[in-house]
Structure formats: C-alpha cells, structure tokens
Design a protein around this motif. Structure first.
Motif, PDB file in Angstrom:
ATOM      1  N   PHE A   6       0.834  -1.213   0.000  1.00  0.00           N
ATOM      2  CA  PHE A   6       0.000   0.000   0.000  1.00  0.00           C
ATOM      3  C   PHE A   6       0.862   1.254   0.000  1.00  0.00           C
ATOM      4  CE2 PHE A   6      -1.918   3.387   2.568  1.00  0.00           C
ATOM      5  CZ  PHE A   6      -3.065   3.660   1.829  1.00  0.00           C
ATOM      6  N   GLN A   7       1.874   1.280   0.870  1.00  0.00           N
ATOM      7  CA  GLN A   7       2.758   2.446   0.939  1.00  0.00           C
ATOM      8  C   GLN A   7       3.605   2.590  -0.312  1.00  0.00           C
ATOM      9  OE1 GLN A   7       6.282   2.442   1.320  1.00  0.00           O
ATOM     10  NE2 GLN A   7       6.764   4.403   2.299  1.00  0.00           N
ATOM     11  N   ILE A   8       4.079   1.456  -0.825  1.00  0.00           N
ATOM     12  CA  ILE A   8       4.968   1.465  -1.982  1.00  0.00           C
ATOM     13  C   ILE A   8       4.287   2.052  -3.211  1.00  0.00           C
ATOM     14  CG2 ILE A   8       6.120  -0.066  -3.642  1.00  0.00           C
ATOM     15  CD1 ILE A   8       6.837  -1.859  -1.229  1.00  0.00           C
ATOM     16  N   ILE A   9       3.004   1.760  -3.387  1.00  0.00           N
ATOM     17  CA  ILE A   9       2.269   2.233  -4.570  1.00  0.00           C
ATOM     18  C   ILE A   9       2.409   3.738  -4.737  1.00  0.00           C
ATOM     19  CG2 ILE A   9      -0.025   2.592  -5.561  1.00  0.00           C
ATOM     20  CD1 ILE A   9      -0.862  -0.041  -4.269  1.00  0.00           C
ATOM     21  N   PHE A  10       2.014   4.470  -3.700  1.00  0.00           N
ATOM     22  CA  PHE A  10       1.909   5.925  -3.827  1.00  0.00           C
ATOM     23  C   PHE A  10       3.270   6.617  -3.789  1.00  0.00           C
ATOM     24  CE2 PHE A  10      -2.099   4.398  -2.051  1.00  0.00           C
ATOM     25  CZ  PHE A  10      -2.996   4.929  -2.976  1.00  0.00           C
TER      26      PHE A  10
END
Length: 306
Positions: A220-224
């Motif tokens: 989730f964090q990596i996406i943005f």
C-alpha cells in the motif's frame, strides 16, 4: 524481436524485458516487496543507463504493487492507518531523495553511488534476514516445550505519540513508523526501489507487525511513494522511458497475481528465507561488477570544437 527505447537511446529484445517484468512482478506479489531492488539492477545488467533504470524501475514497482495490494486489500490484510503514516512520511522522503539524485548526477557520481548503496543495503538486510529465518526454521523443526509467551517490547514501544493500529493489533508510537516511511521515500528516489526489502523486515522485527499484515501494508505504501517518485523523476530529471515502463508494467501486473497465490501457501519463515537468499544474490552480483575490471577502461568523451 527488438524495440527502441527513446530515452535510453538503445534497442532491446522485448521478450527479455517482458521476462524481467513478469519475474519481478511475481516476486513482488509473493514477498510483498515492490521489486525495485531487483528490476533496477537487472536493467543495469542489461546495459540500460542507471539514470533511466532507476526512474523507470520505480514505474514498474507501481504496477506490481497495485496488483498485489488489491489482492491483499480484498483479504483484509492491509493496515490502512499504519500505511497512511508510512505514506505521508514517504512522500517527504521521496522529495528530498529527488534532490539528492539530481546532485549526484551533476557531480558525475550517480552510477557509483547507486551500486554501492545496493551492495551495502542488500548485503546487510539479506544477511540479517537469512540468519533469523534459518533460526526460525530450526526452531519449528525442533520445537521447545510450550511456555507462556510474552510479547517482547523494545525501546521503540516506549516512545511517545502512541497510536492504536487495530488491524495490526498494536499500540505503539507513530514516530518510528514515520521515520521508517521517510527513509524508504529517500531510497525510492535515489535507488529506484519500492523499499519493501527494508520495509518488510523492519516492520516485522522492529515494529512487531504480524507477518500476514506486513505484506499488504508494505505494498500500500509502496504504490503511492513510487508513483510520486516517477512523477518527480520525469519532471526534474526527464529520465523515465515510457516505452520501457509500459512493457515492464504489463508483465509486472500479470506476474504479481500469481506471486500472491504462491506466497499464501508458504509459511512466514520460508518466505523470509527465500527473500533473504534473493536479496543476497543480487547484492553479490553487484559487488562482483564493482570489483571486476571493466572491459573498456577508456571512453571517448566529445568536447567543444571537435
């Protein structure tokens, strides 16, 4: 079958690029890492300029992470509160990292800095993970008589500004979570990685986040943060090759779906051991390249008037 990459200014075999993207996507979904620590060195090994490999590799990380994160979100294994803190701090870190990237490029030390960072980080993280996972596997094979297990706490759990993370069943300070996200943001901009190979073990061993929640929250964090990095790199350094990125994204999305399914069938100790071996293998390969003498020691640099 070859295609021309306009930003990298060279022709490549599209089947090899598709294979890279698919393999990294598979590993991304399987381990909960963005895959940037793999795709960037692989592109460099394939003679893609490091400047283009870093910026474009971050783009592929986005595609692989989205595919894997959606699967984990549907299964309820994403801690949105913790992921949001990691995300906000990561955006600030990525902004600082873009300036560091531009500075190293102006100084002419970008290629060396990227390789050294990869060797140090991959070697350190991979070794620590391998030692721990081997110990865990041995313990599972030779179980000790059951005792009352008390959750271990370290100095991180005594810091102020505590937040209750219900999905992770934790009550800890937001400070180490934000600091971790900030560091990952810097690494994403400078190295073109999603940061999962550091974020995942740090969340497990430092923050004590359950393994089944770590993977989804990491993605989730990596996406943005990776998406933000791609935009920053495209605007400030103009080093994102859209043709290369598109091919990697298509293969990465498909590979990530299969990786998630395989990862669900393995125990946490097995996943960590496999990830550790993979991290060490990439680090050793980069170290060998740094130590070996180049085939062409001299290069011709055009100067004004010639």
């Amino acid at each position: 079958m070859t295609i021309y990459l306009p930003i990298a200014e060279l022709s490549v075999n599209i089947l090899i690029i598709l294979g890279m993207g698919g393999a990294v996507g598979f590993l991304s979904g399987m381990f909960g890492v963005g895959g940037g620590f793999l795709i960037t060195p692989l592109l460099i090994f394939y003679n893609i300029p490091p400047v283009v490999a870093v910026a474009t590799g971050a783009n592929q990380v986005v595609a692989s992470s989205v595919s894997g994160a959606l699967t984990h979100f549907r299964r309820g294994t994403v801690d949105l509160k913790m992921g949001s803190i990691l995300l906000v701090a990561g955006l600030f870190g990525a902004t600082l990292g873009s300036f560091i990237f531009a500075l190293l490029r102006r100084l002419g030390q970008l290629d060396l800095a990227i390789s050294l960072l990869y060797v140090v980080l991959l070697g350190t993280v991979g070794s620590l993970m391998l030692i721990e996972s081997v110990q865990a596997l041995r313990s599972s094979r030779n179980p000790v008589p059951s005792k009352i297990r008390v959750r271990q706490h370290n100095w991180i759990h005594r810091l102020p500004l505590k937040v209750r993370f219900r999905r992770s069943k934790l009550y800890l300070s937001a400070i180490p979570v934000a600091a971790l996200g900030f560091v990952i943001g810097i690494l994403t901009s400078v190295m073109g990685v999603g940061g999962g190979f550091i974020l995942v073990p740090a969340m497990i061993y430092l923050l004590r986040v359950p393994t089944n929640v770590v993977v989804g929250t990491s993605l989730f964090q990596i996406i943005f943060v990776s998406a933000y990095t791609v935009v920053i790199q495209a605007v400030t350094n103009r080093s994102v090759d859209i043709v290369l990125a598109s091919v990697l994204m298509i293969a990465g999305v498909l590979g990530a779906q299969y990786g998630v399914r395989v990862g669900q069938k393995l125990r946490g100790e097995q996943l960590r051991a496999l990830l550790a071996l993979l991290v060490l293998a990439v680090g050793v390969r980069l170290l060998v390249d740094l130590l070996l003498a180049p085939s062409n020691i001299y290069s011709v640099v055009p100067t004004a008037g010639f």
